[in-house]
Design an enzyme around this catalytic site. Structure first.
Site, short mmCIF file in Angstrom:
data_model
loop_
_atom_site.label_atom_id
_atom_site.label_comp_id
_atom_site.label_asym_id
_atom_site.label_seq_id
_atom_site.Cartn_x
_atom_site.Cartn_y
_atom_site.Cartn_z
N GLU A 107 -4.06 -3.91 1.05
CA GLU A 107 -2.98 -4.13 2.24
C GLU A 107 -3.93 -4.29 3.41
OE1 GLU A 107 -1.35 -3.37 5.42
OE2 GLU A 107 -1.13 -1.27 4.68
N CYS B 272 -0.54 -1.64 11.12
CA CYS B 272 -0.39 -3.15 10.74
C CYS B 272 1.08 -3.86 10.66
CB CYS B 272 -1.11 -3.17 9.40
SG CYS B 272 -0.10 -1.88 8.06
#
Length: 491
Positions: A258, A292
């Site tokens: 990720e 993020c």
């Protein structure tokens, strides 16, 4: 009121059920990002230490009871880890706020409970899993088993240290694997507690190991190339993900990444601004923008641009920036001097690119004991050019760009014109438009009229350079298990 530190913590390596010092007595220090005060001395894992941790994890997998333990018993121990975490909730939340620089209420109210829930969810989820059967006429019966893979290297970032570590550790352990965890060097404190929490919960020695160190030519590199490691789950920067992928290739380790993001937060003219503005403020400035999933590119339809900018500016200016341990603080400092310098460099880039500064853009005025902290005001730019660097590059700080658009087609073009594809947000009261946009934005998660809502059963991950693979529910278990087919002759 100043929060004083009573002692500098010593953080050791947790290997095979005990805390140990670095084999070469190597240490590094960690500072409170709000004050630059040293808060911990951390033992740095050498190559020999990493080898010891990986071999301990391998032995616990091959010879220990963990992978052969009934799922119900294994899950009960994982749930006990979550219970201990919640019993120590205030202590852990204070440490997380101290280590990362995030407001204590966010750590206490959201992140520690979610970290605990990550463990309980996967413990429960694993107990509900079964296999499939595939009869072949009357002669053969095929059925499947899902077995643990082996040793997992779990490498986690500094922005949400405990929460993102348990997001990986939950399915890893529930599936019967063993783990070697490396938290980010900036934020080692709360993740280091997982060793003692696992031991108190009755998890066998060697199943959970926590080492400390850096990436290149340090613990991270030693883990990703170690022959006893079967898989690497990493959350962090895209460039680091590329390096890990190259390191893991020689031994064909499976990887789950990720990585970075530059989410488009698309606000159409029919959006409810009373909901869109406060949620967009949270999406932009939560954890000082060090998320993020941050909605750092706000695409606003031109007909409502002025109204949105005014409301957004007012809400940003109302945020209280200050001491993370103060319950009234909305936004703390950036995590480190290095990161502060990187984020601040974009202020000059924005100026050079002709962006219009709407709010922020400098250090806030704070009490004397916070004068050395890595603080930056919530900063807002309007930039007509979606190709500008501040619109394309992941800044990972409290800096957002508002980009005007005229049509739905233009909004889609801007939203997709980036190398990232982790998530996006759509604000509209038009149901058909909501579906159209959601179908055509190239990102792994699309939130419509909301942000940061997670059902742990749903897939989570990115497209393009935002990652490889998916996590959540069965998607996590697919990564952390080997599927086996068994074919039985019936005649």
């Amino acid at each position: 009121m100043k929060q004083t530190l009573t002692k500098v913590r010593e953080i050791k390596l947790f290997i095979n059920g005990e805390y140990v010092e670095s084999s070469e007595n190597k240490t590094f220090t960690v500072k409170n990002p709000a004050t630059q005060e040293v808060i911990a001395t951390v033992h740095e894992a050498t190559k020999a230490d990493v080898d010891r941790a990986c071999r301990a994890a391998r032995a616990a997998f091959e010879s220990g009871p963990w992978r052969m333990m009934p799922v119900s018993e294994r899950s009960a121990k994982i749930r006990r880890m979550a219970e201990i975490m919640m019993e120590r909730r205030e202590e852990i939340a204070r440490m997380e706020a101290l280590d990362v620089g995030k407001p204590y209420p966010i750590a206490y109210e959201r992140e520690i409970p979610r970290a605990a829930y990550n463990l309980t969810f996967f413990a429960d989820f694993m107990e509900q899993q079964g296999g499939e059967t595939f009869p072949m006429d009357e002669e053969y019966l095929n059925y499947t088993r899902y077995e643990p893979v082996g040793v997992a290297a779990l490498i986690t970032p500094w922005n949400l240290p405990l929460m993102l570590t348990t997001w990986k550790l939950g399915p890893c352990l529930a599936a019967g694997n063993t783990a070697v965890i490396k938290p980010a060097e900036h934020t080692p404190m709360t993740v280091s507690l997982l060793g003692e929490i696992a031991k108190e919960a009755g998890i066998p020695d060697g199943v959970v190991n926590v080492i400390q160190g850096f990436g290149a030519n340090s613990a991270g590199a030693y883990m990703t190339t170690h022959p006893d490691v079967d898989m690497v789950s990493f959350t962090g920067e895209t460039t680091t993900g590329k390096t890990i992928m190259k390191s893991a290739a020689d031994s064909l380790k499976r990887v789950s990444f990720e990585l970075g993001g530059k989410a488009a937060n698309i606000v159409f003219e029919d959006a409810n601004l009373e909901k869109a503005v406060p949620t967009s403020i949270t999406a932009a400035f939560m954890n000082s923008g060090q998320v993020c999933l941050a909605g750092s590119r706000i695409l606003v339809q031109r007909s409502i641009l002025d109204a949105f900018v005014e409301k957004f500016k007012e809400a940003a200016n109302a945020l209280k920036v200050g001491d993370p341990q103060d319950s009234k603080t909305n936004m703390g400092p950036l995590v480190s001097d290095e990161h502060y310098q990187k984020v601040s460099s974009y202020l000059e880039i924005a100026k050079e690119e002709g962006a219009t500064l709407v709010a922020g853009g400098k250090r806030p005025e704070l009490p004397g004991y916070l004068k050395d902290g890595y603080y930056l005001e919530p900063t807002i730019y309007v930039q007509e050019n979606p190709q500008a660097r501040i619109c394309q590059e992941e800044i990972f700080g409290p800096v957002v760009t508002i980009i005007p658009f005229d049509t739905e087609e233009e909004a889609l073009e801007i939203a997709n014109d980036t190398e990232y594809g982790l998530n996006a947000v759509v604000w509209t009261d038009n149901l058909q438009r909501a579906h159209r946009i959601s179908h055509h934005v190239r990102a792994g998660t699309i939130w419509v009229n909301c942000w940061f809502v997670r059902d742990l059963r749903a897939p989570f991950g990115g497209m393009k350079k935002s990652g490889i693979g998916r996590e959540g529910g069965k998607f996590s278990l697919e990564f952390f298990t080997e599927s086996k087919n068994i074919c039985i002759a019936l005649k």
